[in-house]
Motif scaffolding. Structure first.
Motif: not given
Lengths: 640, 316, 292
Positions: C5, C8, C12, C16, C20, C278, C287
């Motif tokens: 994966x 890809x 992507x 983002x 983000x 957070x 990730x």
């Protein structure tokens, strides 16, 4: 067997109380379930239970075993009328071959340990030793193997019946009263369990004494109609009531009274048992006459007969004191939801005047705010002991409620360790007493409610005197005394029990002492276990704060050098002895002198007397203004 | 598959055994002789010795341990040291109360958390998502008992709609039971719901990043549609795990709410028995909670095994 | 993330990821500011408070907020603002102890379990899971029974109960790091496991530790409040927000502000640590690193 294999012979025992109602609804269900599985139910109904006992004197017939043995299954309702003695009840145990399903009435609160039954098929009338008789039978294989529906239905039925047994407790209605209290009893046995909670709930309500204290603190007849004292003041003769019965059905006689008095020294374990040491013999002259001979004259003894050590037990009712108290009182324990409440139910066979409320629930709150809210929202009718006096105003100006403020026996004392550490020095103890501003303290930590007494004697005792001026608040004098003692640099350990008044007052005491130059280290010990062991038993402390709630407790707290205050004064002990053996006037004089001596020696500091603060719905009558006994006497309560 | 299942069961049993030893050892060092505490401070030494014998406290520790385990396994844990009543029914009564409370609370939590978490994830870059996110952050930050106190003040004492506290078993009075359940379940549910919302949000966010979801959107589904059709089941797995664990830890964690609302639950039983030094009762309650947590973990593991083909064939 | 994966995902995540990162400063900033404020308040309380927070003053009971007493006084006449200031020390103390215990043990456990091959690592993690069987509150009650109620005891118990979370997280991170080329290279070069743990693993999982520590802090603050409410927390007269809240309960109808101030203090502090966590997570998320 020759009968049709599809027929299921079912015995139905609706029982008593709510039982018939429940069973009436469940039989059709069971019928349907059985029929759905292809069985043909053959239902026979028997009226065994408490009602039959009242009618015929036996809960079930002698041939009950045979009647039941020939059947495939038994359906029980609820059994357990409060007015039928427990051991007279129909009690049935049944189990399948695996020992899985057990039903027994009255439904036990769980199965006692190691109760295993061997050998099948015998049925006995309940024996007189209080042990349950039993019917034991096996499911036939056919039924055990029967499908899930049946098993599930049966489980539901059992469940419904068991819960039904407990439904009957009061809680609402005009004849019921709910009282909020703070300390829940750990069990019902005050002969072996310390603390005030059990006697608060049971004394005068479930248990009765020969004599009781009325609300003004006078000794009045209860189970004794009258009594006389011999010339040498050593022999008491009590004349007892004739018709009193214990809640187990046994009559109350002088033999029970003698048994109860003698049992204190043989079986009790709590500290108060020493109060009966003075008894030489207790003898039943006739069923209604009791003679008690003391080793020496004692003023205190008759007074102690009004407290828990004077409670009257049944000779046949002391096996399970912790769970099943048996007394002659107007109430019997109906239900105990542990951690929540105790429900007392009025006895129909009480010998004396029936109390107003048929059911009284004592509800226990750890948190004072929760108790206030419970009264405000109508869950309870009375706050029995108000633990947050600051919030009293919420009720004081509300026409729906009445506030009662009186005195108790609870002297809140700053106990000092007279035996070791810095406080062994009299000057340090005196400095502590001078350093505390009692008025400010009471205002701050108990909202100014309570009474400053300065001694171990509450105003309801005949030898009360105001000793608050013995050590008037004087910070400079405290400082000076502390310096003179040479102990100024040492840290005092203030070890508090985790109780609302102790925590609140401890904060103030620490601050006041520090302002007078003391060094104070505060820590909290969990109450009861940790505090009792560390402070009360091992005296591993310098200062503590506790309310001594037992009545007339000067002797208990200071009368022995092994007591946790470690106060050791032969002079004080001599005074107490003189008070006990002398005439009434001599008693008062000597007790006053003893209280003054304690104060002079600064054996402790008396912070204040806990007030009897109660809040109740306006219509509740008969609430005591002053708490003089150990009991929360429910017998005088009513509703206007 | 069978091997893995057997492995899990073996692990569960071993964990139970080890934790029972831990609990027992821990209780053995608890200061304060339970027999003396039971009898009070003034009891004679002979009376204490007698009671120790009665409780079996004079036997060797190993023997005590074995008889304790035997009692637990046979569901006959004996009588309490202090109240002299059987422990089994006491614990099961309290456990039922707590399960009602926690169960209802968690249902409320789910009702709050699942839609809110999803909306937050889907709109995590839009103002509405941010506002919801901020709300949930505040919810997480409020202590549950404070929420309870506020609810009581407003709805019970202030408006008089609901009782302030208390507990009635459902069989006795279902209506009162429900009335009394509302506020405690709500205070538990709202706060736990806020916590759960965060997990739902991140689980859904993770799913939103997955390829199959992009494929679904490429097919022409709107984001919400794609999520509902393809994403939810995948997002549910971690959420259910968290939910199960929350449920298990709340068995004792609900004690604060129980205290505020005067509910006789399992946590309160633990607190009471600790302060009464009812050692055997403490031991049993702790063990039951530990067992519950381990069982829940075990079940979650099993569910994973069943639903995740990768785990099934043994790839890590 | 599994290998097929990656491509890809990289494709992507790039746009983002950039977008983000924009909200990150928001939570990081707010959280950071709150934490700094709590820290500052605690430090300041060592040198200055408006009043002595433990001084009982019957003459000034239940004063309303004024220029003299900014937040008013409690039923003992103690200054609420000074208590809040002093209470922040307890709050931080609580957090540091709990997180310290959990991080110290959890990180070591996690790294060892991640680096140890086969059954040993597995066994460590099983032992770790065993701790989960004893929820924080349960451990605290048990510990308090043995060692007496107190902040330190309670927080060590909370710390122990939080170990599994750290250990699991760190183990995951360690496993990831162990698969990277540089670790494989280092192992090929003959570096010992200890050196690898210090040189490669620890620096790479430190981000995770900081994130989890921040969250752990928030949990500890809430736990302290709950424990104080039950009487297992900070004993009086040491000011603590949790106990202030508990003490204020009976005064709720007379002086609700007594509950409001510590309540807000707790909520804000917890919010701060959570936001910080957070924000940091978005920064340190493995990730995200994978995708870069």
């Amino acid at each position: 067997m020759t009968r049709d294999p599809e027929v299921v012979r079912l015995v139905v025992i609706p029982g008593d109380g709510i039982g018939p109602e429940v069973v009436a609804a469940t039989v059709p269900t069971l019928r349907t379930a059985l029929e759905a599985e292809g069985h043909r139910p053959d239902v026979t109904s028997y009226d065994w239970g408490g009602e039959r006992y009242l009618r015929q004197g036996a809960a079930m017939p002698a041939d009950a075993a045979d009647l039941v043995r020939k059947t495939d299954a038994v359906l029980f309702g609820a059994v357990g009328r409060p007015d039928v003695p427990e051991h007279e009840h129909l009690v049935i145990v049944r189990e399948n071959t695996e020992g899985e399903y057990v039903a027994r009435r009255p439904a036990p609160y769980g199965r006692p340990r190691r109760q295993r039954h061997h050998g099948g098929g015998d049925i006995r009338r309940p024996a007189h030793d209080g042990k349950p008789g039993m019917v034991r039978m096996r499911y036939t294989r056919r039924l055990v193997r029967g499908t899930g529906t049946l098993a599930a239905t049966f489980a539901c039925l059992l469940l419904a019946a068991c819960s039904a047994g407990s439904t009957a407790s009061g809680g609402t209605g005009k004849n019921a009263l709910n009282i909020g209290l703070t300390a829940e009893p750990a069990n019902f046995d005050f002969t072996k369990t310390e603390g005030a909670a059990i006697s608060q709930a049971l004394l005068y309500n479930v248990y009765e004494n020969l004599v009781k204290l009325d609300q003004s603190g006078k000794i009045r007849p209860q189970l004794a109609t009258s009594w006389t004292l011999s010339k040498d003041r050593k022999t008491y003769t009590f004349h007892l009531v004739k018709n009193a019965r214990f809640s187990n059905g046994a009559p109350f006689t002088a033999k029970d009274a003698a048994f109860s008095i003698e049992r204190v020294s043989s079986d009790w374990t709590i500290a108060q048992k020493a109060q009966m040491d003075v008894v030489d013999t207790a003898r039943a002259v006739s069923p209604t006459e009791l003679k008690v001979t003391l080793k020496r004259p004692s003023n205190d003894w008759l007074y102690r007969m009004t407290t828990r050590v004077g409670a009257m037990f049944s000779r046949t009712g002391v096996d399970k004191l912790a769970t099943e108290p048996v007394g002659t009182g107007p109430y019997a324990v109906r239900k105990w939801n542990r951690g929540d409440s105790i429900t007392l139910a009025r006895r129909h066979d009480y010998w004396g005047r029936e109390p107003h409320f048929a059911s009284v629930t004592l509800k226990y709150f750890k948190d004072p705010t929760a108790m206030n809210n419970a009264l405000l929202t109508g869950t309870i009718n009375v706050i029995g002991t108000m633990q947050s006096p600051d919030s009293l105003y919420r009720f004081a100006n509300n026409p729906k409620y009445k506030v009662i403020e009186g005195t108790t026996n609870g002297e809140v004392i700053l106990s000092l360790n007279n035996g070791s550490g810095p406080l062994k020095h009299p000057k340090v103890r005196q400095a502590v007493r001078y350093a505390i501003d009692h008025k400010a303290l009471m205002d701050t930590c108990w909202a100014g409610r309570g009474k400053l007494i300065g001694s171990m004697v509450p105003p309801t005792d005949p030898w009360y005197q105001n000793l608050t001026n013995e050590y008037p608040y004087n910070r400079d004098k405290a400082r000076k005394l502390l310096e003179e003692s040479g102990q100024a640099g040492r840290t005092l350990r203030l070890r508090l029990p985790t109780l609302p008044y102790a925590t609140a007052c401890g904060t103030v005491v620490k601050s006041q002492l520090e302002q007078a130059g003391f060094k104070v280290k505060l820590d909290q010990l969990e109450f009861p276990a940790a505090w009792l062991t560390t402070v009360f038993k091992n005296a591993d402390y310098d200062m503590s704060i506790i309310s001594h709630v037992e009545p007339r407790d000067m002797q208990a707290v200071f009368g022995s050098k092994t007591s946790y205050t470690r106060y050791d004064s032969p002079e004080f002990r001599a005074l107490l002895k003189k008070a006990d053996q002398g005439t009434q006037q001599e008693q008062i004089t000597a007790m006053r002198a003893a209280a003054r001596l304690l104060s002079k020696d600064a054996a402790a500091d008396w912070l204040f007397l806990l007030p009897n603060l109660m809040v109740a719905n306006k219509d509740i009558t008969g609430l005591p203004v002053n708490t003089v006994s150990e009991s929360l006497d429910l017998t005088g309560l009513g509703r206007s | 598959m069978i091997v893995r299942l057997a492995q899990r069961i073996a692990i569960l049993l071993a964990s139970l055994a080890v934790s029972s030893v831990l609990v027992f050892a821990f209780m053995a060092v608890l200061p304060g002789d339970p027999a003396r505490v039971a009898l009070g401070t003034s009891a004679s030494d002979t009376a204490v010795a007698q009671l120790r014998e009665q409780f079996g406290l004079d036997r060797p520790l190993v023997e005590q341990y074995l008889s304790w385990i035997h009692g637990l396994v046979t569901f006959d844990p004996g009588n309490s040291y202090i109240s002299h009543t059987p422990i089994g029914p006491q614990i099961s009564d309290r456990l039922q109360v707590t399960l009602w409370l926690v169960g209802t609370g968690m249902v409320i939590a789910c009702i709050v958390a699942i839609p809110m978490g999803m909306v937050m994830a889907v709109r995590h870059r839009k103002p509405s998502g941010l506002i919801l996110s901020a709300l949930s952050q505040i919810g997480v930050a409020v202590p549950a008992f404070l929420a309870g106190i506020l609810l009581i003040t407003v709805f019970a004492v202030g408006l008089g709609w609901l009782p302030a506290n208390g507990w009635t078993p459902p069989v006795e009075d279902p209506v009162l039971f429900l009335k009394q359940l509302v506020l405690p379940a709500l205070s538990l549910g709202v706060v736990q719901g806020a916590v759960l919302t965060r997990y739902v949000r991140s689980a859904v966010l993770d799913v939103l990043r997955e390829d199959y979801l992009r494929t679904a959107r490429a097919k022409g589904l709107r984001p919400t549609q794609a999520l509902l059709r393809h994403g939810l089941r995948n997002a549910a797995v971690p959420v259910v795990t968290v939910l199960a664990l929350q449920l298990a830890t709340l068995l004792v964690g609900a004690v604060v709410i129980e205290r505020v609302f005067v509910i006789p639950g399992l946590g309160s039983l633990l607190l009471d028995s600790v302060s009464n030094r009812d050692l055997i009762l403490v031991q049993d309650v702790v063990m039951i909670i530990a067992t519950a947590v381990l069982l829940v973990n075990f079940l979650v593991d099993i569910v994973y095994l069943l639903i995740d083909p990768r785990l099934r064939v043994g790839a890590s | 993330m599994s290998a097929p994966n990656t491509e890809a995902a990289v494709a992507s995540a790039a746009p983002e990821g950039r977008r983000r990162r924009r909200p990150v400063p928001g939570s990081l900033l707010v959280g950071g500011l709150i934490v700094v404020a709590v820290l500052g308040m605690a430090l300041l309380s060592f040198v200055w408070t408006p009043h002595d927070p433990t001084l009982v003053n019957p003459a000034a009971r239940l004063e309303t907020p004024s220029s003299e007493y900014w937040f008013g006084t409690d039923k003992f006449g103690r200054d609420v603002f000074s208590q809040i200031m002093m209470g922040s020390r307890t709050t931080l103390f609580v957090g540091f102890v709990a997180v310290g215990v959990a991080a110290l043990v959890g990180v070591v456990l996690g790294i060892v379990a991640g680096m140890a091959p086969g059954w040993f690592g597995e066994l460590l993690m099983r032992g770790n899971d065993l701790i989960l069987a004893f929820p924080a509150l349960l451990l605290t009650i048990m510990f308090s029974a043995v060692y007496g109620a107190g902040t330190l005891v309670a927080m060590i118990a909370i710390g122990i109960a939080s170990i599994p979370h750290f250990a699991r997280l760190i183990r995951g991170g360690t496993l990831q790091v162990m698969r990277t080329e540089y670790v494989i290279a280092a192992r090929a070069a003959g570096r010992g496991p200890f050196a690898i743990a210090l040189r490669h693993v620890l620096p790479n999982v430190s981000g995770l530790v900081i994130v989890q520590a921040s969250v752990g802090f928030a949990i500890a603050v809430l736990a302290e409040a709950a424990l104080s409410f039950l009487g297992f927390g900070t004993p009086p007269p040491t000011p603590s927000w949790g106990r202030m809240l508990q003490e204020s309960q009976e005064m709720l109808s007379i002086a609700p502000r007594l509950a409001v101030f510590p309540g807000i203090a707790i909520a804000v502090a917890v919010l701060g640590f959570n936001l910080l966590g957070d924000g940091l997570r978005d920064r340190f998320d493995p990730k995200m690193e994978d995708r870069r």
